[in-house]
Scaffold this motif. Structure first.
Motif, PDB file in Angstrom:
ATOM      1  N   ALA A 167      45.662  38.991  28.110  1.00  0.00           N
ATOM      2  CA  ALA A 167      46.119  38.232  29.275  1.00  0.00           C
ATOM      3  C   ALA A 167      47.399  38.828  29.856  1.00  0.00           C
ATOM      4  CB  ALA A 167      46.341  36.770  28.900  1.00  0.00           C
ATOM      5  N   ALA A 168      48.267  39.338  28.987  1.00  0.00           N
ATOM      6  CA  ALA A 168      49.553  39.863  29.437  1.00  0.00           C
ATOM      7  C   ALA A 168      49.413  41.126  30.276  1.00  0.00           C
ATOM      8  CB  ALA A 168      50.445  40.129  28.234  1.00  0.00           C
ATOM      9  N   VAL A 169      48.336  41.885  30.096  1.00  0.00           N
ATOM     10  CA  VAL A 169      48.213  43.157  30.813  1.00  0.00           C
ATOM     11  C   VAL A 169      47.387  43.037  32.095  1.00  0.00           C
ATOM     12  CG1 VAL A 169      48.470  44.462  28.671  1.00  0.00           C
ATOM     13  CG2 VAL A 169      46.178  44.005  29.544  1.00  0.00           C
ATOM     14  N   HIS A 170      46.912  41.848  32.411  1.00  0.00           N
ATOM     15  CA  HIS A 170      46.087  41.673  33.606  1.00  0.00           C
ATOM     16  C   HIS A 170      46.714  40.652  34.549  1.00  0.00           C
ATOM     17  CE1 HIS A 170      42.624  44.054  32.355  1.00  0.00           C
ATOM     18  NE2 HIS A 170      42.795  43.564  31.136  1.00  0.00           N
ATOM     19  N   TYR A 171      46.596  40.934  35.837  1.00  0.00           N
ATOM     20  CA  TYR A 171      47.003  39.973  36.849  1.00  0.00           C
ATOM     21  C   TYR A 171      46.006  38.812  36.881  1.00  0.00           C
ATOM     22  CZ  TYR A 171      50.214  43.465  38.864  1.00  0.00           C
ATOM     23  OH  TYR A 171      51.235  44.352  39.065  1.00  0.00           O
ATOM     24  N   PRO A 172      46.432  37.642  37.413  1.00  0.00           N
ATOM     25  CA  PRO A 172      45.485  36.549  37.625  1.00  0.00           C
ATOM     26  C   PRO A 172      44.357  37.007  38.566  1.00  0.00           C
ATOM     27  CG  PRO A 172      47.750  35.771  37.828  1.00  0.00           C
ATOM     28  CD  PRO A 172      47.809  37.273  37.771  1.00  0.00           C
ATOM     29  N   PRO A 173      43.153  36.440  38.416  1.00  0.00           N
ATOM     30  CA  PRO A 173      42.843  35.283  37.563  1.00  0.00           C
ATOM     31  C   PRO A 173      42.507  35.641  36.117  1.00  0.00           C
ATOM     32  CG  PRO A 173      40.935  35.862  38.870  1.00  0.00           C
ATOM     33  CD  PRO A 173      42.031  36.785  39.322  1.00  0.00           C
ATOM     34  N   ARG A 174      42.341  36.937  35.816  1.00  0.00           N
ATOM     35  CA  ARG A 174      41.959  37.292  34.449  1.00  0.00           C
ATOM     36  C   ARG A 174      43.089  37.072  33.462  1.00  0.00           C
ATOM     37  NH1 ARG A 174      39.523  43.051  32.067  1.00  0.00           N
ATOM     38  NH2 ARG A 174      39.167  42.242  29.958  1.00  0.00           N
ATOM     39  N   GLY A 175      44.314  37.313  33.909  1.00  0.00           N
ATOM     40  CA  GLY A 175      45.448  37.232  33.001  1.00  0.00           C
ATOM     41  C   GLY A 175      46.632  36.535  33.607  1.00  0.00           C
ATOM     42  N   VAL A 176      47.816  36.839  33.067  1.00  0.00           N
ATOM     43  CA  VAL A 176      49.023  36.129  33.472  1.00  0.00           C
ATOM     44  C   VAL A 176      50.154  37.085  33.852  1.00  0.00           C
ATOM     45  CG1 VAL A 176      48.478  34.093  32.078  1.00  0.00           C
ATOM     46  CG2 VAL A 176      49.809  35.962  31.049  1.00  0.00           C
ATOM     47  N   ARG A 177      49.837  38.362  34.045  1.00  0.00           N
ATOM     48  CA  ARG A 177      50.894  39.314  34.408  1.00  0.00           C
ATOM     49  C   ARG A 177      51.550  38.911  35.713  1.00  0.00           C
ATOM     50  NH1 ARG A 177      50.097  45.819  35.819  1.00  0.00           N
ATOM     51  NH2 ARG A 177      52.297  46.188  36.417  1.00  0.00           N
ATOM     52  N   GLY A 178      52.875  38.896  35.701  1.00  0.00           N
ATOM     53  CA  GLY A 178      53.603  38.545  36.911  1.00  0.00           C
ATOM     54  C   GLY A 178      53.471  39.620  37.967  1.00  0.00           C
ATOM     55  N   VAL A 179      53.374  39.209  39.221  1.00  0.00           N
ATOM     56  CA  VAL A 179      53.149  40.135  40.319  1.00  0.00           C
ATOM     57  C   VAL A 179      54.476  40.550  40.929  1.00  0.00           C
ATOM     58  CG1 VAL A 179      51.962  40.524  42.500  1.00  0.00           C
ATOM     59  CG2 VAL A 179      50.932  39.036  40.767  1.00  0.00           C
TER      60      VAL A 179
END
Length: 243
Positions: free
Chosen positions: A89-101
Protein backbone atom coordinates in the motif's frame (compact mmCIF):
# COMPACT_ATOMS: atom_id res chain seq x y z
CA UNK A 1 26.64 -5.61 -2.35
CA UNK A 2 25.61 -3.37 0.51
CA UNK A 3 26.59 0.31 0.51
CA UNK A 4 26.58 1.31 4.16
CA UNK A 5 29.20 4.04 4.49
CA UNK A 6 26.86 6.93 3.76
CA UNK A 7 29.31 8.18 1.14
CA UNK A 8 28.20 9.04 -2.38
CA UNK A 9 31.78 8.68 -3.56
CA UNK A 10 32.03 5.14 -2.17
CA UNK A 11 28.63 4.30 -3.65
CA UNK A 12 29.88 5.43 -7.06
CA UNK A 13 33.04 3.32 -6.74
CA UNK A 14 30.93 0.27 -5.93
CA UNK A 15 28.47 1.01 -8.73
CA UNK A 16 31.28 0.95 -11.27
CA UNK A 17 32.71 -2.37 -10.09
CA UNK A 18 30.68 -4.59 -12.42
CA UNK A 19 28.18 -5.81 -9.83
CA UNK A 20 24.51 -6.34 -10.61
CA UNK A 21 23.16 -4.27 -7.72
CA UNK A 22 24.11 -2.00 -4.86
CA UNK A 23 21.86 -1.79 -1.83
CA UNK A 24 21.93 1.63 -0.19
CA UNK A 25 21.11 0.92 3.42
CA UNK A 26 19.02 3.17 5.63
CA UNK A 27 18.49 0.64 8.42
CA UNK A 28 21.95 0.00 9.86
CA UNK A 29 23.87 2.89 8.31
CA UNK A 30 24.29 6.66 8.82
CA UNK A 31 22.04 7.51 5.89
CA UNK A 32 19.53 10.34 6.01
CA UNK A 33 17.38 11.53 3.13
CA UNK A 34 20.01 13.89 1.73
CA UNK A 35 22.66 11.18 1.82
CA UNK A 36 20.44 8.64 0.07
CA UNK A 37 19.58 11.22 -2.59
CA UNK A 38 23.28 11.91 -3.20
CA UNK A 39 24.03 8.20 -3.52
CA UNK A 40 21.15 7.63 -5.94
CA UNK A 41 22.50 10.46 -8.05
CA UNK A 42 26.05 9.10 -7.85
CA UNK A 43 25.17 5.61 -9.08
CA UNK A 44 22.58 6.69 -11.65
CA UNK A 45 24.99 6.70 -14.60
CA UNK A 46 26.22 3.15 -14.06
CA UNK A 47 24.74 -0.14 -15.33
CA UNK A 48 23.74 -1.29 -11.86
CA UNK A 49 20.42 -1.58 -10.05
CA UNK A 50 20.16 0.72 -7.05
CA UNK A 51 18.10 -0.83 -4.26
CA UNK A 52 17.28 1.21 -1.16
CA UNK A 53 16.42 -0.21 2.25
CA UNK A 54 14.47 2.05 4.62
CA UNK A 55 14.99 1.66 8.36
CA UNK A 56 11.45 0.41 8.96
CA UNK A 57 8.27 -0.58 7.16
CA UNK A 58 6.77 2.89 7.52
CA UNK A 59 4.41 4.57 5.07
CA UNK A 60 5.87 8.05 5.56
CA UNK A 61 9.50 6.99 5.17
CA UNK A 62 8.70 4.85 2.13
CA UNK A 63 6.91 7.83 0.55
CA UNK A 64 9.98 9.98 1.08
CA UNK A 65 12.32 7.37 -0.42
CA UNK A 66 10.08 7.00 -3.47
CA UNK A 67 9.91 10.75 -3.95
CA UNK A 68 13.74 10.84 -3.89
CA UNK A 69 13.68 8.55 -6.91
CA UNK A 70 14.21 5.13 -5.36
CA UNK A 71 12.58 2.55 -7.62
CA UNK A 72 13.64 -0.70 -5.95
CA UNK A 73 12.86 -0.98 -2.25
CA UNK A 74 13.90 -3.62 0.26
CA UNK A 75 11.58 -3.47 3.28
CA UNK A 76 12.98 -4.94 6.52
CA UNK A 77 11.24 -6.95 9.22
CA UNK A 78 8.16 -8.09 7.32
CA UNK A 79 6.78 -10.78 9.61
CA UNK A 80 3.15 -11.19 8.54
CA UNK A 81 0.80 -10.90 5.60
CA UNK A 82 -0.49 -7.65 7.10
CA UNK A 83 3.07 -6.27 7.16
CA UNK A 84 3.49 -7.16 3.48
CA UNK A 85 0.15 -5.61 2.56
CA UNK A 86 1.13 -2.39 4.34
CA UNK A 87 4.36 -2.23 2.36
CA UNK A 88 2.49 -2.71 -0.91
CA UNK A 89 0.00 0.00 0.00
CA UNK A 90 2.85 2.38 0.82
CA UNK A 91 4.38 2.17 -2.67
CA UNK A 92 1.17 2.80 -4.63
CA UNK A 93 -0.97 5.88 -5.07
CA UNK A 94 -4.72 5.64 -4.35
CA UNK A 95 -6.94 3.85 -5.01
CA UNK A 96 -4.59 0.86 -4.81
CA UNK A 97 -2.49 2.27 -2.00
CA UNK A 98 -1.88 5.18 0.31
CA UNK A 99 1.21 6.90 -1.10
CA UNK A 100 0.93 10.64 -0.67
CA UNK A 101 0.75 12.62 -3.88
CA UNK A 102 3.53 15.17 -4.18
CA UNK A 103 4.88 14.44 -7.63
CA UNK A 104 5.26 18.10 -8.59
CA UNK A 105 7.81 18.43 -5.78
CA UNK A 106 9.64 15.14 -6.32
CA UNK A 107 12.70 13.89 -8.16
CA UNK A 108 10.84 10.64 -8.89
CA UNK A 109 8.62 12.40 -11.45
CA UNK A 110 11.45 14.75 -12.44
CA UNK A 111 9.23 17.48 -11.03
CA UNK A 112 6.29 16.55 -13.27
CA UNK A 113 8.45 16.32 -16.38
CA UNK A 114 7.48 12.64 -16.79
CA UNK A 115 4.07 12.51 -18.50
CA UNK A 116 1.36 10.69 -16.56
CA UNK A 117 3.78 9.83 -13.76
CA UNK A 118 1.14 9.37 -11.08
CA UNK A 119 -0.79 6.95 -13.30
CA UNK A 120 2.32 4.91 -14.15
CA UNK A 121 4.42 5.21 -11.01
CA UNK A 122 3.42 1.85 -9.58
CA UNK A 123 4.78 0.12 -12.67
CA UNK A 124 8.22 1.63 -12.10
CA UNK A 125 8.66 0.36 -8.53
CA UNK A 126 9.82 -3.08 -7.43
CA UNK A 127 9.11 -4.16 -3.88
CA UNK A 128 11.15 -6.75 -2.03
CA UNK A 129 10.35 -7.70 1.55
CA UNK A 130 12.71 -9.21 4.09
CA UNK A 131 12.03 -12.55 5.74
CA UNK A 132 14.15 -12.37 8.89
CA UNK A 133 12.27 -13.97 11.76
CA UNK A 134 10.90 -17.38 12.64
CA UNK A 135 7.41 -15.85 12.42
CA UNK A 136 8.10 -14.64 8.89
CA UNK A 137 9.30 -18.09 7.84
CA UNK A 138 6.03 -19.54 9.15
CA UNK A 139 4.11 -16.95 7.11
CA UNK A 140 6.33 -16.95 4.02
CA UNK A 141 3.80 -18.58 1.69
CA UNK A 142 1.16 -16.01 2.61
CA UNK A 143 3.62 -13.14 2.26
CA UNK A 144 4.64 -14.37 -1.18
CA UNK A 145 0.99 -14.54 -2.19
CA UNK A 146 0.42 -10.82 -1.54
CA UNK A 147 -0.18 -9.05 -4.84
CA UNK A 148 2.53 -6.41 -5.18
CA UNK A 149 5.28 -8.27 -3.37
CA UNK A 150 7.75 -8.79 -6.20
CA UNK A 151 10.43 -10.76 -4.34
CA UNK A 152 11.57 -11.84 -0.90
CA UNK A 153 15.00 -11.48 0.68
CA UNK A 154 16.06 -13.68 3.59
CA UNK A 155 18.20 -12.16 6.34
CA UNK A 156 19.92 -15.04 8.18
CA UNK A 157 21.42 -12.88 10.95
CA UNK A 158 18.12 -11.62 12.36
CA UNK A 159 16.50 -14.95 11.54
CA UNK A 160 19.08 -16.73 13.67
CA UNK A 161 18.56 -14.26 16.51
CA UNK A 162 14.81 -14.83 16.45
CA UNK A 163 15.45 -18.55 16.79
CA UNK A 164 17.64 -18.11 19.86
CA UNK A 165 20.80 -18.61 17.79
CA UNK A 166 22.25 -15.09 17.84
CA UNK A 167 25.40 -14.90 15.73
CA UNK A 168 24.95 -18.40 14.31
CA UNK A 169 23.45 -17.71 10.91
CA UNK A 170 25.17 -20.82 9.51
CA UNK A 171 23.56 -23.10 12.08
CA UNK A 172 21.82 -26.01 10.31
CA UNK A 173 18.42 -24.98 11.69
CA UNK A 174 18.81 -21.47 10.30
CA UNK A 175 20.04 -22.69 6.93
CA UNK A 176 17.12 -25.12 6.75
CA UNK A 177 14.73 -22.20 7.32
CA UNK A 178 16.41 -20.26 4.52
CA UNK A 179 16.02 -23.24 2.21
CA UNK A 180 12.35 -23.45 3.21
CA UNK A 181 11.92 -19.84 2.04
CA UNK A 182 13.77 -20.57 -1.21
CA UNK A 183 11.42 -23.47 -1.91
CA UNK A 184 8.36 -21.36 -1.09
CA UNK A 185 9.49 -18.61 -3.45
CA UNK A 186 10.10 -21.10 -6.24
CA UNK A 187 6.62 -22.53 -5.70
CA UNK A 188 5.15 -19.01 -5.87
CA UNK A 189 7.13 -18.11 -8.98
CA UNK A 190 8.79 -15.11 -7.34
CA UNK A 191 12.50 -14.29 -6.99
CA UNK A 192 14.28 -14.94 -3.70
CA UNK A 193 17.56 -13.59 -2.37
CA UNK A 194 19.71 -14.02 0.70
CA UNK A 195 22.56 -12.34 2.55
CA UNK A 196 25.77 -14.41 2.77
CA UNK A 197 29.20 -12.85 3.14
CA UNK A 198 31.09 -16.15 3.61
CA UNK A 199 31.97 -17.42 0.11
CA UNK A 200 31.21 -21.06 0.91
CA UNK A 201 27.80 -20.14 2.33
CA UNK A 202 27.06 -17.92 -0.64
CA UNK A 203 27.85 -20.76 -3.02
CA UNK A 204 25.66 -23.12 -0.96
CA UNK A 205 22.66 -20.84 -1.38
CA UNK A 206 23.42 -20.29 -5.07
CA UNK A 207 23.38 -24.05 -5.52
CA UNK A 208 20.11 -24.13 -3.54
CA UNK A 209 18.52 -21.89 -6.14
CA UNK A 210 18.54 -18.29 -4.93
CA UNK A 211 18.04 -15.71 -7.66
CA UNK A 212 20.20 -12.98 -6.11
CA UNK A 213 22.63 -12.79 -3.22
CA UNK A 214 24.39 -10.03 -1.30
CA UNK A 215 28.00 -11.08 -0.79
CA UNK A 216 29.69 -8.07 0.76
CA UNK A 217 29.54 -4.48 1.99
CA UNK A 218 31.68 -1.42 1.45
CA UNK A 219 32.40 -1.01 5.16
CA UNK A 220 33.36 -4.65 5.74
CA UNK A 221 35.64 -4.67 2.71
CA UNK A 222 37.38 -1.58 4.05
CA UNK A 223 37.58 -3.00 7.57
CA UNK A 224 39.06 -6.33 6.49
CA UNK A 225 41.32 -4.74 3.89
CA UNK A 226 42.78 -2.21 6.31
CA UNK A 227 43.25 -4.94 8.92
CA UNK A 228 45.13 -6.96 6.31
CA UNK A 229 47.49 -4.04 5.69
CA UNK A 230 48.09 -3.63 9.40
CA UNK A 231 48.73 -7.34 9.81
CA UNK A 232 51.20 -7.36 6.93
CA UNK A 233 53.16 -4.24 7.73
CA UNK A 234 52.82 -3.38 11.45
CA UNK A 235 54.94 -5.36 13.91
CA UNK A 236 52.89 -7.41 16.34
CA UNK A 237 52.55 -5.77 19.74
CA UNK A 238 51.26 -7.67 22.70
CA UNK A 239 48.28 -5.99 24.30
CA UNK A 240 47.70 -3.33 21.63
CA UNK A 241 44.32 -1.74 22.41
CA UNK A 242 41.55 -1.80 19.82
CA UNK A 243 40.40 1.70 20.75
Amino acid sequence: MWVCSGSALVAEICAGAGLDAVVIDGEHSPNGLEGILAQLQAVHGYPVTAVVRPPVNDTVIIKQYLDLGAQSLLIPMVHTVADAEAAVAAVHYPPRGVRGVGSALARSSRWNRIPDYVQRAGDTVSLMVQIESAQAVENVAGILAVDGVDAIFVGPADLAASMGLLGAQEHPTVMAAVEQCIAAAKAAGKPVGVNAFAPATAQYYIDAGVDFILVGADVTLLARGSEGLASAFIPKRVGRPLL
